[in-house]
Structures are given as C-alpha cells and as structure tokens.
Design a protein around this motif. Structure first.
Motif, PDB file in Angstrom:
ATOM      1  N   UNK A  85       9.694  20.073   7.959  1.00  0.00           N
ATOM      2  CA  UNK A  85       8.620  19.955   8.904  1.00  0.00           C
ATOM      3  C   UNK A  85       8.433  18.417   9.538  1.00  0.00           C
ATOM      4  N   UNK A  86       7.384  18.453  10.484  1.00  0.00           N
ATOM      5  CA  UNK A  86       7.105  16.970  10.859  1.00  0.00           C
ATOM      6  C   UNK A  86       7.659  16.922  12.204  1.00  0.00           C
ATOM      7  N   UNK A  87       7.369  15.751  13.167  1.00  0.00           N
ATOM      8  CA  UNK A  87       7.889  15.486  14.433  1.00  0.00           C
ATOM      9  C   UNK A  87       9.516  15.503  14.258  1.00  0.00           C
ATOM     10  N   UNK A  88       9.799  15.713  15.387  1.00  0.00           N
ATOM     11  CA  UNK A  88      11.096  15.730  15.837  1.00  0.00           C
ATOM     12  C   UNK A  88      11.796  14.183  15.447  1.00  0.00           C
ATOM     13  N   UNK A  89      13.071  14.175  14.452  1.00  0.00           N
ATOM     14  CA  UNK A  89      13.352  12.743  14.121  1.00  0.00           C
ATOM     15  C   UNK A  89      14.288  12.299  15.324  1.00  0.00           C
ATOM     16  N   UNK A  90      14.560  11.066  15.488  1.00  0.00           N
ATOM     17  CA  UNK A  90      15.540  10.516  16.436  1.00  0.00           C
ATOM     18  C   UNK A  90      16.718   9.965  15.655  1.00  0.00           C
ATOM     19  N   UNK A  91      17.406  10.785  15.529  1.00  0.00           N
ATOM     20  CA  UNK A  91      18.599  10.497  14.927  1.00  0.00           C
ATOM     21  C   UNK A  91      19.825   9.915  16.047  1.00  0.00           C
ATOM     22  N   UNK A  92      20.734   9.430  15.501  1.00  0.00           N
ATOM     23  CA  UNK A  92      21.608   8.777  16.401  1.00  0.00           C
ATOM     24  C   UNK A  92      22.159   9.529  17.421  1.00  0.00           C
ATOM     25  N   UNK A  93      22.375  10.968  17.097  1.00  0.00           N
ATOM     26  CA  UNK A  93      22.951  11.982  18.038  1.00  0.00           C
ATOM     27  C   UNK A  93      22.162  12.196  19.410  1.00  0.00           C
ATOM     28  N   UNK A  94      20.650  11.638  19.271  1.00  0.00           N
ATOM     29  CA  UNK A  94      19.865  12.112  20.024  1.00  0.00           C
ATOM     30  C   UNK A  94      20.546  11.376  21.355  1.00  0.00           C
ATOM     31  N   UNK A  95      21.116  10.006  21.169  1.00  0.00           N
ATOM     32  CA  UNK A  95      21.591   9.275  22.174  1.00  0.00           C
ATOM     33  C   UNK A  95      22.491   9.971  23.157  1.00  0.00           C
ATOM     34  N   UNK A  96      23.241  10.954  22.660  1.00  0.00           N
ATOM     35  CA  UNK A  96      24.343  11.653  23.199  1.00  0.00           C
ATOM     36  C   UNK A  96      23.719  12.788  23.730  1.00  0.00           C
TER      37      UNK A  96
END
Length: 284
Positions: free
Chosen positions: A80-91
C-alpha cells in the motif's frame, strides 16, 4: 489522496487481489461499498489501482471479506501507499511500459526463476552481448532507442548485486550457449560472465543439453517472479512483437510452477553446468 490515471503494475495487482477477495466473499462492489462505508466508485478505483490505499484500509477490507490468511493480508498491506519513484520510472517514456513494469516486479520479488531456449537471461547478459541483440531487432531500433534499452537492462541487473539480492535461478537450453550473437569475442566474454555469475551464492545456473528431450516447453521464454506469498507470484511472458504478458491466475501459476519443475529435472546440476559452460567457451 488523489487518484491516478496511470497506476503501476504493482498497484494494479494490489487492486486485482482485493477484487478476488471481494468476489470470494460473494459481494458485489456495491455491497462491499456499503459495508466499508464508502461509495461504489471508491471500491472500483481501489480495485483498478487508481487510488492509494492505506494498510489500515486493507485490514478493514480483509475483515469485511472474511479473509483470515494473515500472511496474505500482511503482504497486501505492505503493497500500500503512494506510488514509489523507483529508478525504473525514469524510463517510462523511453522503453516499452512492460519493461518498466518488469523492473518494478523484479525489484520487489522475493525470488526469481527464468527459463530460456535461445537467449542468455537479461540479468546475466554483458553490455556487448545485449547491444548485439538490440542491434538485430526487427524493425531496426534507432541508436538512441538501443542506448535506452541498454542502460535500462544494465540497471535491472543491479538487483543481483545489492546487499539483499533475491535468489535467482536461470534454466538455459544449450542452444542459448551456442548462439554467436556479436561474434566469437563477444560470445566468449558472455560465457565467461555467465560462468562468473553462476559462482555467486544467490545465483543458480542450470543448462538443459541438446540430449535432453523430455522437458515440456514450447520454447517461449518466461520469468517466474515470486512474491512474499505464493498468491502474489507473477509469470511474465515475452512475445515477438515486443509486448509482455503478465499472468497471476492461480491455475496459470500452478502450470508454470509445474513446467519449471519438469525443466529443472531435465537440467544439469549447477556443478555439471559450470563444467559444460567451460567446454562451450573452448568451442568458441
């Protein structure tokens, strides 16, 4: 918390699991909304991953749905929780969205198992080998597309080198070791790298030799990503047109678990595999 129009695969999976719990309880979305004290639209958004959910809300829903599987409830609460900004989001704007989703799945997996027939697993590829594969794509990729794919793939490999790496098992057919992508020098470098990776305590590599003809597979590569509980496992299938399919139905998971078991029974042991790779290096 505001809804999102682009939930991640992890958020969509959480919503899908909540829908399964509701349906097993014999409740409609409207009926569940009444018991939870929210409107039906809110239930729908939670089940599609479009709105963040708190761990407390998950536990309240589990009580309403008569779910007593504490391990599953704890695992869902941890998602749960807010969407995490993992490194993959950069792509997200640079590679197919399925590759972004796969990187997120790999990051959270408790263990990974892969099966391939003619390719070395992505997480065990060298930069030169991966570049050679991308250069052979049909239709051809532009150079900047190749570089995006390449850096994304190399960053994915980071999970095998972090402080708490997940157990990783690769079942590879001999054909993958015999392919000469990039030429002899690249191939030898790739096989030596595969050998080095197989020495890591959390990495297991097993080869199915040409002589083994009793394993059940269509030749389609797949990844089996284990969740914190078996119900949250995921199978990822590659396809030639570039898209990926993610499977999580119980019957599908059982099928691929059985396939992996049979393939492992046909494969050489890890020690025999290392000896086999040594011979392949000499052949190249």
């Amino acid at each position: 918390m505001p809804p999102t129009n682009s939930p991640t695969l992890r958020q969509r999976r959480l919503g899908a699991e909540l829908r399964k719990l509701r349906e097993r309880a014999g409740l409609t979305a409207t009926g569940a909304a009444e018991l939870l004290g929210v409107n039906q639209a809110r239930v729908s958004m939670m089940e599609t991953g479009r709105t963040p959910i708190s761990a407390d809300r998950i536990r309240a829903m589990a009580r309403v749905y008569d779910c007593t599987d504490d391990k599953l409830i704890d695992a869902l609460a941890a998602m749960t929780g807010r969407r995490s900004r993992g490194w993959w989001e950069e792509y997200r704007d640079h590679v197919p969205v399925a590759l972004v989703d796969l990187a997120e799945l790999e990051h959270h997996a408790s263990a990974l198992r892969v099966a391939l027939m003619i390719h070395i697993p992505a997480l065990l590829q060298t930069t030169d080998h991966a570049r050679a594969l991308f250069q052979l794509a049909a239709p051809p990729m532009r150079q900047y597309e190749i570089e995006h794919r390449l850096t994304h793939r190399m960053k994915r490999q980071g999970i095998l080198h972090r402080e708490d790496p997940p157990p990783y098992t690769a079942i590879i057919h001999e054909a993958a070791l015999r392919m000469g992508f990039g030429g002899p020098a690249v191939t030898r470098g790739q096989l030596k790298h595969l050998l080095d990776m197989s020495e890591l305590p959390h990495v297991t590599v097993r080869v199915i030799p040409f002589g083994a003809d009793d394993f059940p597979t269509t030749g389609q590569p797949f990844d089996y990503l284990e969740g914190p509980v078996p119900q949250l496992d995921t199978v990822q299938l590659d396809s030639h047109h570039g898209a990926s399919e993610f499977l999580d139905a119980e019957a599908q998971l059982n099928k691929y678990r059985a396939v992996l078991h049979c393939m492992e029974s046909s494969a050489l042991s890890p020690t025999e595999t290392r000896d086999f790779i040594h011979r392949c290096i000499q052949d190249h």
